[in-house]
Design a protein around this motif. Structure first.
Motif, PDB file in Angstrom:
ATOM      1  N   SER A 218       0.829  -1.210   0.000  1.00  0.00           N
ATOM      2  CA  SER A 218       0.000   0.000   0.000  1.00  0.00           C
ATOM      3  C   SER A 218       0.862   1.258   0.000  1.00  0.00           C
ATOM      4  N   THR A 219       0.508   2.187  -0.849  1.00  0.00           N
ATOM      5  CA  THR A 219       1.249   3.455  -0.883  1.00  0.00           C
ATOM      6  C   THR A 219       0.864   4.353   0.293  1.00  0.00           C
ATOM      7  N   LYS A 220      -0.240   4.026   0.962  1.00  0.00           N
ATOM      8  CA  LYS A 220      -0.717   4.859   2.066  1.00  0.00           C
ATOM      9  C   LYS A 220      -0.130   4.452   3.417  1.00  0.00           C
ATOM     10  N   ALA A 221       0.397   3.230   3.531  1.00  0.00           N
ATOM     11  CA  ALA A 221       0.902   2.742   4.817  1.00  0.00           C
ATOM     12  C   ALA A 221       2.251   3.385   5.129  1.00  0.00           C
ATOM     13  N   THR A 222       2.371   3.987   6.291  1.00  0.00           N
ATOM     14  CA  THR A 222       3.611   4.664   6.689  1.00  0.00           C
ATOM     15  C   THR A 222       4.612   3.668   7.257  1.00  0.00           C
ATOM     16  N   LEU A 223       5.853   4.111   7.389  1.00  0.00           N
ATOM     17  CA  LEU A 223       6.877   3.284   8.047  1.00  0.00           C
ATOM     18  C   LEU A 223       6.468   2.939   9.468  1.00  0.00           C
ATOM     19  N   ALA A 224       5.835   3.887  10.143  1.00  0.00           N
ATOM     20  CA  ALA A 224       5.420   3.657  11.525  1.00  0.00           C
ATOM     21  C   ALA A 224       4.400   2.521  11.608  1.00  0.00           C
ATOM     22  N   VAL A 225       3.477   2.468  10.647  1.00  0.00           N
ATOM     23  CA  VAL A 225       2.482   1.393  10.614  1.00  0.00           C
ATOM     24  C   VAL A 225       3.168   0.048  10.381  1.00  0.00           C
ATOM     25  N   LYS A 226       4.109   0.032   9.440  1.00  0.00           N
ATOM     26  CA  LYS A 226       4.801  -1.224   9.129  1.00  0.00           C
ATOM     27  C   LYS A 226       5.647  -1.686  10.315  1.00  0.00           C
ATOM     28  N   ARG A 227       6.317  -0.737  10.983  1.00  0.00           N
ATOM     29  CA  ARG A 227       7.120  -1.106  12.152  1.00  0.00           C
ATOM     30  C   ARG A 227       6.226  -1.672  13.247  1.00  0.00           C
ATOM     31  N   ARG A 228       5.093  -1.043  13.462  1.00  0.00           N
ATOM     32  CA  ARG A 228       4.193  -1.530  14.515  1.00  0.00           C
ATOM     33  C   ARG A 228       3.746  -2.958  14.232  1.00  0.00           C
ATOM     34  N   LEU A 229       3.341  -3.221  12.990  1.00  0.00           N
ATOM     35  CA  LEU A 229       2.909  -4.570  12.628  1.00  0.00           C
ATOM     36  C   LEU A 229       4.038  -5.577  12.820  1.00  0.00           C
ATOM     37  N   ALA A 230       5.251  -5.205  12.399  1.00  0.00           N
ATOM     38  CA  ALA A 230       6.392  -6.123  12.534  1.00  0.00           C
ATOM     39  C   ALA A 230       6.720  -6.393  13.997  1.00  0.00           C
ATOM     40  N   CYS A 231       6.644  -5.356  14.828  1.00  0.00           N
ATOM     41  CA  CYS A 231       6.925  -5.536  16.260  1.00  0.00           C
ATOM     42  C   CYS A 231       5.847  -6.375  16.942  1.00  0.00           C
ATOM     43  N   GLU A 232       4.597  -6.190  16.526  1.00  0.00           N
ATOM     44  CA  GLU A 232       3.525  -7.035  17.071  1.00  0.00           C
ATOM     45  C   GLU A 232       3.745  -8.489  16.674  1.00  0.00           C
ATOM     46  N   MET A 233       4.182  -8.700  15.440  1.00  0.00           N
ATOM     47  CA  MET A 233       4.447 -10.057  14.958  1.00  0.00           C
ATOM     48  C   MET A 233       5.498 -10.741  15.829  1.00  0.00           C
ATOM     49  N   VAL A 234       6.536 -10.002  16.213  1.00  0.00           N
ATOM     50  CA  VAL A 234       7.576 -10.543  17.097  1.00  0.00           C
ATOM     51  C   VAL A 234       6.962 -11.006  18.415  1.00  0.00           C
ATOM     52  N   LYS A 235       6.082 -10.196  18.983  1.00  0.00           N
ATOM     53  CA  LYS A 235       5.485 -10.541  20.281  1.00  0.00           C
ATOM     54  C   LYS A 235       4.609 -11.785  20.191  1.00  0.00           C
ATOM     55  N   TYR A 236       3.828 -11.895  19.117  1.00  0.00           N
ATOM     56  CA  TYR A 236       2.999 -13.099  18.957  1.00  0.00           C
ATOM     57  C   TYR A 236       3.872 -14.355  18.906  1.00  0.00           C
ATOM     58  N   TRP A 237       4.940 -14.303  18.110  1.00  0.00           N
ATOM     59  CA  TRP A 237       5.784 -15.494  17.961  1.00  0.00           C
ATOM     60  C   TRP A 237       6.607 -15.763  19.214  1.00  0.00           C
ATOM     61  N   GLN A 238       7.034 -14.708  19.895  1.00  0.00           N
ATOM     62  CA  GLN A 238       7.759 -14.907  21.154  1.00  0.00           C
ATOM     63  C   GLN A 238       6.857 -15.602  22.176  1.00  0.00           C
ATOM     64  N   GLN A 239       5.612 -15.154  22.278  1.00  0.00           N
ATOM     65  CA  GLN A 239       4.682 -15.767  23.221  1.00  0.00           C
ATOM     66  C   GLN A 239       4.349 -17.205  22.811  1.00  0.00           C
ATOM     67  N   ALA A 240       4.252 -17.454  21.504  1.00  0.00           N
ATOM     68  CA  ALA A 240       4.007 -18.818  21.031  1.00  0.00           C
ATOM     69  C   ALA A 240       5.161 -19.727  21.457  1.00  0.00           C
ATOM     70  N   GLN A 241       6.390 -19.240  21.279  1.00  0.00           N
ATOM     71  CA  GLN A 241       7.566 -20.025  21.668  1.00  0.00           C
ATOM     72  C   GLN A 241       7.597 -20.249  23.176  1.00  0.00           C
ATOM     73  N   ASP A 242       7.267 -19.220  23.941  1.00  0.00           N
ATOM     74  CA  ASP A 242       7.258 -19.350  25.405  1.00  0.00           C
ATOM     75  C   ASP A 242       6.271 -20.426  25.864  1.00  0.00           C
ATOM     76  N   ASN A 243       5.170 -20.596  25.129  1.00  0.00           N
ATOM     77  CA  ASN A 243       4.135 -21.542  25.527  1.00  0.00           C
ATOM     78  C   ASN A 243       4.486 -22.991  25.248  1.00  0.00           C
ATOM     79  N   ILE A 244       5.369 -23.234  24.275  1.00  0.00           N
ATOM     80  CA  ILE A 244       5.634 -24.641  23.937  1.00  0.00           C
ATOM     81  C   ILE A 244       7.073 -25.084  24.146  1.00  0.00           C
ATOM     82  N   MET A 245       7.969 -24.161  24.464  1.00  0.00           N
ATOM     83  CA  MET A 245       9.391 -24.543  24.489  1.00  0.00           C
ATOM     84  C   MET A 245       9.708 -25.585  25.561  1.00  0.00           C
TER      85      MET A 245
END
Length: 414
Positions: free
Chosen positions: A241-268
């Motif tokens: 999207s040409t409308k999505a800012t860097l800040a929006v993309k960074r937020r999504l990427a950082c949220e993605m990290v948290k989801y996967w970190q929590q997933a790993q914490d639950n099964i490791m």
């Protein structure tokens, strides 16, 4: 409370474990498969013949469909249509949805009938090949787990690239990407319901004997994985999207990290020691590292917009970290694919296709400006902390259906 019987994995050979599961964008742990039970023996003296026959017919349909289709679904074949023109995934999911309201009559108002039937399921991630538990809540839990994994399998099929009509590289349509987000949220909803509303119905002692496939940590991890991959698709749409800012993309990427970190914490720390279980752990590790590559990349780009020497130095460190995590993710992907059952990545597309090209290029150009950050240790020591954002994507609100009307006039005998 319901007795439990487990059969070790070398006792029957009924476990469905193909040698190769084909292309994987979304990993589907092996589907648990129900085995036949005799409702008439367990319930014939307590319920009407018609209701016993209804329960038996509905569950037998699921047993037959799951045993026939689960290996095909797991191998992610393109042949989704049955000879009757329907979808195997949709047909099996419909069978589960029709069975669940009738099944729930066994647990209505704490009915003693919930302990009458030994429900048997073939496990995939547990060392015990199959588990038999005489508690209808175990059956409800198993049904929700299967409904969730069918949804996750559907998401994988939606996100495997198709050869485009214009002859260019295989790609995934925007329509399929948006549809997959809805499917991920639905899968997460089933799992969230299982953790919050079904597991608590089982006595604590019985919960400790559940197969690892149904352990609370695995159910929570699967829920978080579905949300994490949903955010990955959102990030890919934002990149396009040409409308999505860097800040929006960074937020999504950082949220993605948290989801996967929590997933790993639950099964490791769970005993996921067989083929499916080990592969599941490797998938979570891979996606967690991949998410960190994306988050550090966008964090670095935003830091680079600062006007100070410190902000530029932190930007270089963040981009270097992104580059290191990208390399690590490729090694993690290889480890996942070579673990049995074998798998392979689909042609690169979307978020990771974009980042696999941009991260090395942008990192290289920034490092030329600041050449004192070379070693892996130095990079990780100096990499700035990622911003902490609240998680925005939530599971669909799924509620167990009301008990089927066929129970209304039932006189339950002791």
């Amino acid at each position: 409370m319901g007795c439990m019987l487990s059969k070790p994995k070398d006792s029957g050979g009924n476990r469905r474990c193909p040698g190769n599961i084909g292309q994987v964008f979304v990993f589907v742990p092996g589907l648990r498969i129900p085995k036949s039970v005799n409702f008439s023996v367990s319930l014939g003296d307590h319920l009407s013949k018609s209701l016993v026959e209804r329960l038996s017919a509905l569950r037998t349909r699921i047993v037959v469909m799951a045993s026939q289709e689960a290996p095909t679904i797991t191998r992610t074949r393109r042949k989704i249509a049955t000879q009757h023109g329907g979808s195997t995934l949709a047909d099996l999911r419909q069978a589960l949805e029709e069975y669940l309201p009738v099944l729930l009559g066994l647990v209505k108002d704490g009915s003693p009938l919930q302990h009458k039937v030994h429900f048997v399921w073939v496990n995939q991630e547990d060392d015990a090949e199959e588990t038999s538990i005489s508690n209808a809540w175990y059956e409800v839990l198993s049904i929700l787990h299967l409904m969730a994994l069918l949804s996750i399998s559907q998401a994988n099929l939606l996100l495997l690239p198709r050869t485009s009509t214009d002859g260019y590289q295989p790609k995934v349509s925007e329509e399929n990407r948006k549809a997959s987000i809805d499917v991920f949220l639905k899968a997460a909803g089933y799992l969230d319901c299982a953790v919050r509303h079904v597991l608590p119905q089982l006595p604590a002692q019985l919960r400790s004997y559940l197969p690892v496939d149904l352990a609370e940590g695995v159910l929570r991890a699967l829920c978080l994985q579905a949300l994490g991959q949903g955010v990955e698709i959102q990030l890919g749409l934002a990149i396009d999207s040409t409308k999505a800012t860097l800040a929006v993309k960074r937020r999504l990427a950082c949220e993605m990290v948290k989801y996967w970190q929590q997933a790993q914490d639950n099964i490791m720390n769970l005993p996921l020691s067989n083929g499916w279980g080990e592969k599941h752990l490797l998938f979570v590790k891979w996606k967690y590292v991949e998410a960190k590559a994306a988050a550090y990349y966008y964090h670095g780009l935003i830091l680079d917009e600062g006007n100070t020497e410190k902000s530029h130095g932190m930007a270089v460190a963040a981009l270097q970290a992104a580059d290191e995590y990208l390399k690590e993710s490729k090694r993690a992907s290889e480890a996942f694919n070579t673990a049995l059952p074998l798998s392979r990545n689909p042609p690169l597309w979307g978020t990771m296709k974009y980042l696999s090209e941009k991260i090395p290029k942008d990192t290289s150009s920034k490092v030329r400006i600041n050449r004192d950050l070379y070693t892996h240790e130095k990079i990780m020591e100096t990499a700035p902390t990622l911003p902490d954002f609240a998680l925005a994507l939530k599971p669909d609100e799924y509620q167990l259906p009301p008990v089927h009307a066929s129970w209304n006039d039932e006189n339950i005998s002791g």
